[in-house]
Design a protein around this motif. Structure first.
Motif, PDB file in Angstrom:
ATOM      1  N   TYR A 194      -6.307 -17.020  10.922  1.00  0.00           N
ATOM      2  CA  TYR A 194      -5.450 -17.616   9.901  1.00  0.00           C
ATOM      3  C   TYR A 194      -4.570 -18.663  10.562  1.00  0.00           C
ATOM      4  O   TYR A 194      -4.141 -18.496  11.707  1.00  0.00           O
ATOM      5  CB  TYR A 194      -4.582 -16.559   9.217  1.00  0.00           C
ATOM      6  CG  TYR A 194      -5.376 -15.519   8.464  1.00  0.00           C
ATOM      7  CD1 TYR A 194      -6.062 -15.842   7.302  1.00  0.00           C
ATOM      8  CD2 TYR A 194      -5.448 -14.205   8.924  1.00  0.00           C
ATOM      9  CE1 TYR A 194      -6.792 -14.889   6.617  1.00  0.00           C
ATOM     10  CE2 TYR A 194      -6.184 -13.241   8.243  1.00  0.00           C
ATOM     11  CZ  TYR A 194      -6.850 -13.588   7.093  1.00  0.00           C
ATOM     12  OH  TYR A 194      -7.594 -12.649   6.418  1.00  0.00           O
ATOM     13  N   GLU A 222     -14.309 -10.360   0.242  1.00  0.00           N
ATOM     14  CA  GLU A 222     -13.155 -10.854  -0.513  1.00  0.00           C
ATOM     15  C   GLU A 222     -11.879 -10.657   0.295  1.00  0.00           C
ATOM     16  O   GLU A 222     -11.839  -9.867   1.259  1.00  0.00           O
ATOM     17  CB  GLU A 222     -13.030 -10.123  -1.852  1.00  0.00           C
ATOM     18  CG  GLU A 222     -12.666  -8.661  -1.738  1.00  0.00           C
ATOM     19  CD  GLU A 222     -12.646  -7.922  -3.071  1.00  0.00           C
ATOM     20  OE1 GLU A 222     -13.353  -8.367  -3.999  1.00  0.00           O
ATOM     21  OE2 GLU A 222     -11.924  -6.910  -3.173  1.00  0.00           O
ATOM     22  N   ILE A 223     -10.849 -11.380  -0.103  1.00  0.00           N
ATOM     23  CA  ILE A 223      -9.503 -11.178   0.448  1.00  0.00           C
ATOM     24  C   ILE A 223      -8.619 -10.661  -0.679  1.00  0.00           C
ATOM     25  O   ILE A 223      -8.601 -11.225  -1.779  1.00  0.00           O
ATOM     26  CB  ILE A 223      -8.919 -12.486   1.021  1.00  0.00           C
ATOM     27  CG1 ILE A 223      -9.592 -12.827   2.349  1.00  0.00           C
ATOM     28  CG2 ILE A 223      -7.425 -12.363   1.238  1.00  0.00           C
ATOM     29  CD1 ILE A 223      -9.038 -14.056   3.007  1.00  0.00           C
ATOM     30  N   ASP A 224      -7.905  -9.577  -0.426  1.00  0.00           N
ATOM     31  CA  ASP A 224      -6.958  -9.013  -1.386  1.00  0.00           C
ATOM     32  C   ASP A 224      -5.543  -9.214  -0.878  1.00  0.00           C
ATOM     33  O   ASP A 224      -5.280  -9.055   0.324  1.00  0.00           O
ATOM     34  CB  ASP A 224      -7.200  -7.511  -1.583  1.00  0.00           C
ATOM     35  CG  ASP A 224      -8.591  -7.201  -2.109  1.00  0.00           C
ATOM     36  OD1 ASP A 224      -9.242  -8.124  -2.617  1.00  0.00           O
ATOM     37  OD2 ASP A 224      -9.016  -6.036  -1.997  1.00  0.00           O
ATOM     38  N   LYS A 246      -7.273 -10.692  -5.961  1.00  0.00           N
ATOM     39  CA  LYS A 246      -8.567 -10.501  -5.306  1.00  0.00           C
ATOM     40  C   LYS A 246      -9.259 -11.863  -5.290  1.00  0.00           C
ATOM     41  O   LYS A 246      -9.451 -12.471  -6.336  1.00  0.00           O
ATOM     42  CB  LYS A 246      -9.419  -9.482  -6.066  1.00  0.00           C
ATOM     43  CG  LYS A 246      -8.959  -8.041  -5.944  1.00  0.00           C
ATOM     44  CD  LYS A 246      -9.884  -7.112  -6.713  1.00  0.00           C
ATOM     45  CE  LYS A 246      -9.475  -5.663  -6.581  1.00  0.00           C
ATOM     46  NZ  LYS A 246      -9.761  -5.144  -5.233  1.00  0.00           N
ATOM     47  N   ILE A 262     -11.709 -20.152   4.526  1.00  0.00           N
ATOM     48  CA  ILE A 262     -10.765 -19.506   3.599  1.00  0.00           C
ATOM     49  C   ILE A 262      -9.713 -20.529   3.211  1.00  0.00           C
ATOM     50  O   ILE A 262      -9.143 -21.207   4.073  1.00  0.00           O
ATOM     51  CB  ILE A 262     -10.073 -18.295   4.250  1.00  0.00           C
ATOM     52  CG1 ILE A 262     -11.101 -17.232   4.637  1.00  0.00           C
ATOM     53  CG2 ILE A 262      -9.021 -17.700   3.312  1.00  0.00           C
ATOM     54  CD1 ILE A 262     -10.501 -16.113   5.480  1.00  0.00           C
ATOM     55  N   LEU A 288      -2.605  -8.753   3.724  1.00  0.00           N
ATOM     56  CA  LEU A 288      -3.877  -9.391   3.437  1.00  0.00           C
ATOM     57  C   LEU A 288      -4.977  -8.420   3.842  1.00  0.00           C
ATOM     58  O   LEU A 288      -5.056  -8.016   5.006  1.00  0.00           O
ATOM     59  CB  LEU A 288      -4.031 -10.686   4.238  1.00  0.00           C
ATOM     60  CG  LEU A 288      -3.300 -11.923   3.722  1.00  0.00           C
ATOM     61  CD1 LEU A 288      -3.592 -13.098   4.639  1.00  0.00           C
ATOM     62  CD2 LEU A 288      -3.730 -12.251   2.303  1.00  0.00           C
ATOM     63  N   ASN A 289      -5.806  -8.020   2.914  1.00  0.00           N
ATOM     64  CA  ASN A 289      -6.943  -7.161   3.194  1.00  0.00           C
ATOM     65  C   ASN A 289      -8.222  -7.998   3.197  1.00  0.00           C
ATOM     66  O   ASN A 289      -8.541  -8.639   2.196  1.00  0.00           O
ATOM     67  CB  ASN A 289      -7.078  -6.071   2.116  1.00  0.00           C
ATOM     68  CG  ASN A 289      -6.225  -4.861   2.422  1.00  0.00           C
ATOM     69  OD1 ASN A 289      -5.431  -4.876   3.354  1.00  0.00           O
ATOM     70  ND2 ASN A 289      -6.380  -3.820   1.633  1.00  0.00           N
ATOM     71  N   LEU A 290      -8.933  -7.986   4.299  1.00  0.00           N
ATOM     72  CA  LEU A 290     -10.246  -8.598   4.362  1.00  0.00           C
ATOM     73  C   LEU A 290     -11.256  -7.487   4.076  1.00  0.00           C
ATOM     74  O   LEU A 290     -11.359  -6.524   4.830  1.00  0.00           O
ATOM     75  CB  LEU A 290     -10.489  -9.206   5.737  1.00  0.00           C
ATOM     76  CG  LEU A 290     -11.864  -9.826   5.974  1.00  0.00           C
ATOM     77  CD1 LEU A 290     -12.087 -11.005   5.039  1.00  0.00           C
ATOM     78  CD2 LEU A 290     -12.020 -10.242   7.424  1.00  0.00           C
ATOM     79  N   GLN A 303      -6.775  -4.852   7.589  1.00  0.00           N
ATOM     80  CA  GLN A 303      -5.517  -5.150   6.900  1.00  0.00           C
ATOM     81  C   GLN A 303      -4.557  -5.842   7.847  1.00  0.00           C
ATOM     82  O   GLN A 303      -4.419  -5.469   9.003  1.00  0.00           O
ATOM     83  CB  GLN A 303      -4.890  -3.843   6.395  1.00  0.00           C
ATOM     84  CG  GLN A 303      -3.671  -4.054   5.527  1.00  0.00           C
ATOM     85  CD  GLN A 303      -3.175  -2.738   4.952  1.00  0.00           C
ATOM     86  OE1 GLN A 303      -2.475  -1.990   5.611  1.00  0.00           O
ATOM     87  NE2 GLN A 303      -3.553  -2.454   3.712  1.00  0.00           N
TER      88      GLN A 303
END
Length: 317
Positions: A194, A222-224, A246, A262, A288-290, A303
């Motif tokens: 990132y 996805e990224i949450d 999401k 991203i 941020l959850n990948l 996470q």
């Protein structure tokens, strides 16, 4: 293996709404001196809706007038004093009987006596300290409000007028990128990066996912954005997780050596600043959850925690 994404920051508005009633005998109206020119912002209420309030910042003066209007001219309104308060407090929904005040200022507007005709009282709270951002969450509310009170022999007449405050923070001198490698031994090895570790509320998250080893059949990624609200201390700690967004970044099976870009715009999501141990009552953090999902619907995720204090005119996280 979580990483802290330094704070989300923001400003806080103070909102003042004005209408009090004295039963059938009088009405109170609170008017800010700069009501016609002061900016208004939206702020979430406890029922999940949004209302507009006047915006204030730490150190600003709050001044105006309290108008007491008799409904029946000539009829007396006896009282034991009239006052107005400026209050900042934290309310934990599981402990509603106890309000934790961190700001409490009082101005006496009138001594005990009687009102025989409508009157106007000026008030001013000079350079008021407003240390925290207004916040309404799942289990806690931090609010600022004006409360006007007519003290009477049996039952006081009072009305609370909510206000909103935004806090400001500067951009950090250091805002390094985050780069990590994660995976499952002999099955999956990915590297994600990132562009920085601290974001404001209208920022853009830019990054890239690299697939170094792929031996499982991934079909979706996805990224949450997860908001975690923590209230209480010790054995009475409550955690409330809420999925804010999401964002699908891949659909289909990746191969070794492939990279996925991203670009996630934060302005469209309902975010607040990161809040750390506010008055030792609650915290708000963002993760941020990948998330990777294989063809057998198994989920793999990494996470990362966000925590920074960036904030500026529009942005806040």
């Amino acid at each position: 293996m979580s990483h802290i994404f330094n704070n989300i920051s923001r400003r806080v508005p103070v909102v003042i709404m004005s209408f009090f009633s004295f039963g059938q005998s009088a009405e109170i109206d609170v008017v800010l001196n700069d009501a016609e020119t002061r900016k208004k912002v939206e702020h979430k209420t406890e029922d999940g809706k949004k209302d507009k309030y006047f915006l204030f910042y730490d150190g600003e003066t709050v001044s105006g007038k309290v108008n007491v209007t008799l409904k029946n001219p000539g009829k007396r309104l006896e009282h034991h004093g009239i006052k107005i308060e400026f209050v900042g407090q934290i309310e934990l929904y599981y402990d509603r009987g106890n309000h934790h005040e961190f700001v409490s200022l009082v101005k006496d507007l009138a001594r005990p006596g009687e009102i025989t005709q409508s009157q106007t009282f000026d008030f001013e709270f000079t350079h008021v300290e407003k240390p925290y951002e207004s916040y309404t969450g799942q289990n806690v509310k931090l609010r600022y409000f004006l409360r006007a009170t007519v003290i009477r022999r049996l039952n006081d007449i009072n009305k609370e007028l909510d206000i909103v405050v935004h806090t400001l923070s500067t951009y950090p001198e250091l805002n390094s990128s985050i780069k990590m490698e994660v995976g499952i031994e002999d099955c999956l090895h990915i590297e994600f990066e990132y562009n920085k570790s601290k974001y404001h509320l209208k920022d853009v998250i830019v990054g890239k996912i690299y697939f170094l080893l792929v031996r499982i059949k991934i079909k979706h990624m996805e990224i949450d954005i997860i908001k975690r609200e923590t209230t209480g201390t010790g054995p009475s700690v409550y955690h409330e997780n809420d999925t804010i967004a999401k964002y699908e970044i891949m659909d289909g099976a990746p191969v070794r050596g492939e990279s996925i870009p991203i670009r996630l715009f934060l302005a469209g999501y309902d975010l607040t600043p990161t809040m750390r141990d506010i008055n030792k009552k609650f915290s708000v953090r963002y993760y941020l959850n990948l998330v990777l999902i294989d063809e057998e619907e198994r989920r793999y995720f990494k996470q990362q925690v966000w925590g920074g204090k960036n904030k500026s005119e529009g942005p806040r996280l």
